[in-house]
Design an enzyme around this catalytic site. Structure first.
Site, PDB file in Angstrom:
ATOM      1  N   SER A 235      46.871  42.658  41.585  1.00 59.44           N
ATOM      2  CA  SER A 235      48.123  42.117  42.126  1.00 59.44           C
ATOM      3  C   SER A 235      48.469  40.818  41.410  1.00 59.44           C
ATOM      4  O   SER A 235      47.630  40.244  40.727  1.00 59.44           O
ATOM      5  CB  SER A 235      47.965  41.840  43.621  1.00 59.44           C
ATOM      6  OG  SER A 235      47.597  43.018  44.286  1.00 59.44           O
ATOM      7  N   GLY A 236      49.717  40.383  41.598  1.00 65.95           N
ATOM      8  CA  GLY A 236      50.141  39.110  41.004  1.00 65.95           C
ATOM      9  C   GLY A 236      51.175  39.318  39.915  1.00 65.95           C
ATOM     10  O   GLY A 236      51.504  40.459  39.550  1.00 65.95           O
TER      11      GLY A 236
ATOM     12  N   ASP B 134      43.463  43.495  36.391  1.00 67.81           N
ATOM     13  CA  ASP B 134      43.830  42.535  37.428  1.00 67.81           C
ATOM     14  C   ASP B 134      44.005  41.148  36.817  1.00 67.81           C
ATOM     15  O   ASP B 134      43.497  40.876  35.716  1.00 67.81           O
ATOM     16  CB  ASP B 134      42.741  42.511  38.518  1.00 67.81           C
ATOM     17  CG  ASP B 134      43.255  41.980  39.839  1.00 67.81           C
ATOM     18  OD1 ASP B 134      44.380  41.455  39.888  1.00 67.81           O
ATOM     19  OD2 ASP B 134      42.519  42.090  40.843  1.00 67.81           O
ATOM     20  N   GLY B 135      44.686  40.279  37.525  1.00 63.61           N
ATOM     21  CA  GLY B 135      44.843  38.891  37.101  1.00 63.61           C
ATOM     22  C   GLY B 135      43.771  38.020  37.737  1.00 63.61           C
ATOM     23  O   GLY B 135      42.860  38.522  38.392  1.00 63.61           O
TER      24      GLY B 135
ATOM     25  N   ASP C 284      43.110  33.562  39.165  1.00 67.32           N
ATOM     26  CA  ASP C 284      43.650  32.197  39.289  1.00 67.32           C
ATOM     27  C   ASP C 284      42.852  31.201  38.471  1.00 67.32           C
ATOM     28  O   ASP C 284      43.402  30.235  37.971  1.00 67.32           O
ATOM     29  CB  ASP C 284      43.651  31.796  40.770  1.00 67.32           C
ATOM     30  CG  ASP C 284      44.528  32.730  41.578  1.00 67.32           C
ATOM     31  OD1 ASP C 284      45.737  32.737  41.335  1.00 67.32           O
ATOM     32  OD2 ASP C 284      43.992  33.497  42.391  1.00 67.32           O
TER      33      ASP C 284
ATOM     34  N   LYS D 296      39.969  34.536  42.589  1.00 70.75           N
ATOM     35  CA  LYS D 296      41.187  35.307  42.789  1.00 70.75           C
ATOM     36  C   LYS D 296      41.667  35.102  44.226  1.00 70.75           C
ATOM     37  O   LYS D 296      40.948  34.553  45.036  1.00 70.75           O
ATOM     38  CB  LYS D 296      40.915  36.794  42.534  1.00 70.75           C
ATOM     39  CG  LYS D 296      40.614  37.067  41.073  1.00 70.75           C
ATOM     40  CD  LYS D 296      40.413  38.539  40.774  1.00 70.75           C
ATOM     41  CE  LYS D 296      41.379  39.460  41.421  1.00 70.75           C
ATOM     42  NZ  LYS D 296      42.810  39.112  41.218  1.00 70.75           N
ATOM     43  N   GLY D 297      42.891  35.556  44.486  1.00 68.83           N
ATOM     44  CA  GLY D 297      43.383  35.466  45.856  1.00 68.83           C
ATOM     45  C   GLY D 297      44.529  34.496  46.034  1.00 68.83           C
ATOM     46  O   GLY D 297      44.943  34.229  47.161  1.00 68.83           O
ATOM     47  N   GLY D 298      45.069  33.983  44.895  1.00 66.00           N
ATOM     48  CA  GLY D 298      46.271  33.151  44.992  1.00 66.00           C
ATOM     49  C   GLY D 298      47.386  33.914  45.693  1.00 66.00           C
ATOM     50  O   GLY D 298      48.194  33.338  46.421  1.00 66.00           O
TER      51      GLY D 298
ATOM     52  N   GLU E 148      41.451  43.810  46.142  1.00 57.62           N
ATOM     53  CA  GLU E 148      41.174  43.668  44.707  1.00 57.62           C
ATOM     54  C   GLU E 148      39.680  43.788  44.422  1.00 57.62           C
ATOM     55  O   GLU E 148      39.275  44.423  43.453  1.00 57.62           O
ATOM     56  CB  GLU E 148      41.692  42.313  44.207  1.00 57.62           C
ATOM     57  CG  GLU E 148      43.209  42.263  44.130  1.00 57.62           C
ATOM     58  CD  GLU E 148      43.765  40.883  43.842  1.00 57.62           C
ATOM     59  OE1 GLU E 148      44.904  40.809  43.375  1.00 57.62           O
ATOM     60  OE2 GLU E 148      43.077  39.880  44.097  1.00 57.62           O
TER      61      GLU E 148
HETATM   62  C1  5RP Z   1      46.206  37.928  43.901  1.00 53.48           C
HETATM   63  C2  5RP Z   1      45.437  37.510  42.710  1.00 53.48           C
HETATM   64  C3  5RP Z   1      46.184  37.374  41.432  1.00 53.48           C
HETATM   65  O1  5RP Z   1      45.616  38.212  40.491  1.00 53.48           O
HETATM   66  C4  5RP Z   1      46.080  35.941  40.996  1.00 53.48           C
HETATM   67  O2  5RP Z   1      46.619  35.117  42.016  1.00 53.48           O
HETATM   68  C5  5RP Z   1      46.842  35.691  39.685  1.00 53.48           C
HETATM   69  O3  5RP Z   1      48.205  35.830  39.896  1.00 53.48           O
HETATM   70  P1  5RP Z   1      49.272  35.614  38.754  1.00 53.48           P
HETATM   71  O4  5RP Z   1      49.088  36.696  37.760  1.00 53.48           O
HETATM   72  O5  5RP Z   1      50.593  35.686  39.487  1.00 53.48           O
HETATM   73  O6  5RP Z   1      49.052  34.248  38.147  1.00 53.48           O
HETATM   74  O7  5RP Z   1      44.256  37.292  42.737  1.00 53.48           O
HETATM   75  O8  5RP Z   1      45.391  37.989  45.041  1.00 53.48           O
END
Ligand code: 5RP
Length: 219
Positions: free
Chosen positions: A27-28, A82-83, A85, A95-97, A104
């Site tokens: 997500s993200g 996945d992305g 933070d 992660k978890g922003g 995830e």
């Molecule tokens: C969501 C996440 C995202 O992968 C993380 O926050 C990075 O987000 P972005 O790609 O918008 O910078 O862990 O729970």
């Protein structure tokens, strides 16, 4: 600048996707860029790609882009994209922003390979940002006290567009827990200590053992 790096990382991840693959979809915003690029590839090359999304955000983005939604009952994703933070120099991540770390982590662990896509701003020597912790609303007070005993400063996450605490896709609260810098050799221990508190669902520490590759987009 950040989004240029995100685009480059997403583009690199696209090269790993093959026709017929089952993907774990994080997500993200970086993952959303990846899904938009994947959608173009699916349309241009007539691919069939299956995906297990980890949030409502990535569920709808996947559908919009022609990815066929499947679940973990029938499928084991070959590749999870996945992305993150923060990523430290050993590939431990926070992660978890976006509050989606529980699904995830489940999808990452269920996948054969995990590739994290980030722009260079996410790279740090040691993990230092607050660790997101998903907690059952009923247990929030108790869990907060226990996490303070573990040495963290605890903040209940609030957002915009709704009064009161943010509610995750699983119906829970999020506590952002600030520890001192987390050394590489302590990441797994801290992850386990947090998860050992009754009422904690999952936390956003992703130890390097879960991560196979980090693709960094530099602007
Ligand atoms: C969501 C996440 C995202 O992968 C993380 O926050 C990075 O987000 P972005 O790609 O918008 O910078 O862990 O729970």
């Amino acid at each position: 600048m950040g989004s240029d790096g995100k685009y480059k990382a997403a583009k690199l991840a696209l090269e790993l996707v093959k026709d017929g693959m089952v993907l774990g979809i994080g997500s993200g915003t970086t993952v959303e860029i990846f899904l938009n690029l994947l959608g173009e590839k699916i349309r241009m090359e007539g691919l069939e790609i299956y995906g297990v999304p980890t949030s409502y955000q990535s569920y709808y983005a996947a559908i919009r882009n022609g990815v066929r939604i499947v679940d973990l009952v029938e499928y084991e994703p070959e590749l999870c994209i996945d992305g993150a933070d923060q990523v430290d120099s050993k590939m431990n991540c926070i992660k978890g922003g976006g509050g989606a770390m529980t699904r995830e982590k489940i999808v990452a662990k269920a996948s054969k390979k995990v590739v994290i896509i980030v722009d260079e701003n996410k790279l740090v020597e040691k993990l230092s940002m607050p660790v997101p912790v998903e907690v059952l609303p009923f247990a929030y007070g108790y869990v907060s006290r226990k996490l303070k005993d573990l040495g963290s400063e605890v903040k209940l996450r609030h957002g915009s567009g709704k009064v009161g605490p943010i509610i995750t896709d699983n119906g829970n609260f999020i506590l952002d827990c600030e520890f001192d810098k987390i050394e590489d050799e302590k990441v797994e221990r801290v992850e386990e200590d947090i998860n050992s508190v009754s009422g904690v669902v999952e936390n956003g520490l992703f130890p390097k053992a879960i991560v196979d590759k980090v693709l960094v987009g530099k602007s």
